[in-house]
Design an enzyme around this catalytic site. Structure first.
Site, short mmCIF file in Angstrom:
data_model
loop_
_atom_site.label_atom_id
_atom_site.label_comp_id
_atom_site.label_asym_id
_atom_site.label_seq_id
_atom_site.Cartn_x
_atom_site.Cartn_y
_atom_site.Cartn_z
N TYR A 1 -1.48 -0.31 10.63
CA TYR A 1 -1.54 -0.71 9.22
C TYR A 1 -0.31 -0.19 8.47
O TYR A 1 0.31 -0.93 7.69
CB TYR A 1 -2.83 -0.15 8.61
CG TYR A 1 -3.06 -0.51 7.17
CD1 TYR A 1 -3.28 -1.84 6.78
CD2 TYR A 1 -3.08 0.47 6.17
CE1 TYR A 1 -3.50 -2.16 5.44
CE2 TYR A 1 -3.32 0.15 4.84
CZ TYR A 1 -3.52 -1.16 4.49
OH TYR A 1 -3.76 -1.49 3.17
N SER B 1 0.85 -1.20 0.00
CA SER B 1 0.00 0.00 0.00
C SER B 1 0.88 1.24 0.00
O SER B 1 2.06 1.16 0.41
CB SER B 1 -0.87 0.02 1.26
OG SER B 1 -1.51 1.26 1.42
P1 NDP Z 1 -11.17 -6.21 0.37
O1 NDP Z 1 -11.61 -6.01 1.78
O2 NDP Z 1 -12.17 -6.11 -0.71
O3 NDP Z 1 -10.40 -7.59 0.23
C1 NDP Z 1 -9.61 -8.11 1.24
C2 NDP Z 1 -9.46 -9.59 1.03
O4 NDP Z 1 -8.63 -10.12 2.07
C3 NDP Z 1 -10.78 -10.31 1.08
O5 NDP Z 1 -10.83 -11.27 0.06
C4 NDP Z 1 -10.76 -10.99 2.44
O6 NDP Z 1 -11.47 -12.22 2.33
C5 NDP Z 1 -9.28 -11.25 2.63
N1 NDP Z 1 -8.93 -11.40 4.03
C6 NDP Z 1 -9.03 -10.49 5.03
N2 NDP Z 1 -8.63 -11.02 6.19
C7 NDP Z 1 -8.27 -12.31 5.92
C8 NDP Z 1 -7.79 -13.38 6.71
N3 NDP Z 1 -7.59 -13.25 8.02
N4 NDP Z 1 -7.51 -14.55 6.11
C9 NDP Z 1 -7.72 -14.70 4.77
N5 NDP Z 1 -8.17 -13.72 3.98
C10 NDP Z 1 -8.45 -12.55 4.55
O7 NDP Z 1 -10.02 -5.12 0.16
P2 NDP Z 1 -8.98 -4.87 -1.02
O8 NDP Z 1 -9.29 -5.71 -2.18
O9 NDP Z 1 -8.89 -3.43 -1.19
O10 NDP Z 1 -7.63 -5.35 -0.31
C11 NDP Z 1 -6.69 -6.19 -0.94
C12 NDP Z 1 -5.31 -5.73 -0.54
O11 NDP Z 1 -5.10 -4.41 -1.04
C13 NDP Z 1 -5.06 -5.65 0.97
O12 NDP Z 1 -3.79 -6.18 1.27
C14 NDP Z 1 -5.09 -4.16 1.25
O13 NDP Z 1 -4.30 -3.83 2.37
C15 NDP Z 1 -4.51 -3.61 -0.03
N6 NDP Z 1 -4.80 -2.21 -0.30
C16 NDP Z 1 -6.08 -1.76 -0.48
C17 NDP Z 1 -6.33 -0.44 -0.73
C18 NDP Z 1 -7.71 0.10 -0.92
O14 NDP Z 1 -7.88 1.33 -0.91
N7 NDP Z 1 -8.71 -0.71 -1.13
C19 NDP Z 1 -5.23 0.54 -0.83
C20 NDP Z 1 -3.93 -0.03 -0.65
C21 NDP Z 1 -3.74 -1.36 -0.40
P3 NDP Z 1 -12.38 -12.89 3.46
O15 NDP Z 1 -13.13 -11.81 4.14
O16 NDP Z 1 -13.20 -13.86 2.68
O17 NDP Z 1 -11.40 -13.59 4.35
#
Ligand code: NDP
Length: 272
Positions: A162, A149
């Protein structure tokens, strides 16, 4: 035939957002994809999208319900994928969140339990997955792409846990890239800026609040004037994972943020 035809790709956190779009893109480009997350219902939607992208071939998509903060689950993600598809070419460490479910941040009084969870999810779990994946990646001369990020290098007020976790993610990337270069394994990060996904919902933000953020925070502070999309992140991830196109790229943090992290507040108009 695309580069990914016949390649095996794991995408963690594939149940929504960036992970879902990434899994779909790899499937569309011919890869066999293992998709993981905790939410079976959301993963089923991703599975269907991937199957369609793979031309209706259900055999090219494998669902693994798993929590990456649990070591037994990280072991299972790698073992099940290799059992199912026979090899591993790309590990996309995408699962992440800014807080612990059910424990919202309360600025300076947030419990250390949240720190432990956020560090585990965004940093420690990568080490656990990498350790299991590396023996298989050595065989295929594969690679790792981590979703970090802009929070890895920018300071966001009240976002210490974070930001620290993503900074750890960036340092792990650099060090692993050096350590694994002699094995022919590349390691890279994508560092997205704001992307409209379930990420903010996981912090308790409503759709109306997301709209407000877009208008009042993202638009004025991002040179390209908007949040990114999951699909835009997926194409960058696929570039980094492509051993033809990105063969000389390793240990990098590729920022995909519409210029968000390089912009400054406008200069004040000087009083004459
Ligand atoms: P989402 O919340 O849409 O997706 C997050 C994903 O991570 C989900 O599929 C969730 O699945 C999974 N997840 C969360 N916790 C766990 C866990 N304990 N075990 C397994 N899976 C887990 O957000 P994003 O798509 O935005 O996030 C994806 C990545 O991008 C992250 O690493 C985030 O930090 C990064 N990011 C996002 C930004 C944004 O603005 N959106 C900006 C910068 C970075 P489930 O709930 O089914 O477990």
């Amino acid at each position: 035939m695309t580069y990914f035809e016949g390649k095996v790709v794991i995408v963690t956190g594939a149940s929504t957002g960036i992970g879902r779009a990434t899994a779909e893109l790899f499937a569309q480009r011919g890869a066999k994809v293992a998709i993981t997350g905790r939410n079976a219902e959301s993963l089923e939607i991703t599975r269907q999208l991937c199957e369609k992208a793979a031309g209706g071939n259900a055999e090219k998509v494998h669902v693994i319900i798993a929590d990456v903060t649990k070591e037994e689950d990280t072991k299972r993600i790698i073992a099940e994928t290799v059992n199912k598809f026979g090899q591993l070419d790309v590990l996309v460490n995408n699962a992440g969140a800014a807080t612990k479910p059910g424990l919202q941040d309360s600025h300076y009084s947030r419990p250390l339990e949240v720190f432990d969870y956020v560090m585990n999810l965004n940093a420690r779990s990568l080490i656990a997955l990498d350790q299991e994946a590396i023996p298989h990646l050595k065989k295929t001369k594969g690679n790792i792409v981590n979703v970090s990020s802009v929070a890895g290098f920018k300071a966001f007020p009240h976002g210490a846990y974070y930001c620290m976790a993503k900074a750890a993610n960036d340092q792990l990337n650099r060090i692993l890239a050096i350590d694994l270069a002699k094995e022919g394994i590349r390691v890279n990060n994508i560092n997205p800026g704001p992307v409209r996904t379930e990420f903010a919902s996981a912090m308790g933000m409503s759709d109306a609040a997301k709209d407000w953020m877009e208008e009042n925070y993202v638009k004025p502070n991002c040179p390209l004037g908007r949040s990114g999309t999951s699909e835009e992140m997926a194409t960058v991830i696929a570039f980094l994972a492509n051993n033809d196109e990105a063969r000389f790229v390793t240990g990098q943090m590729l920022v995909a943020d519409g210029g968000f992290s390089i912009s400054s507040p406008p200069l004040p108009t000087q009083a004459s």
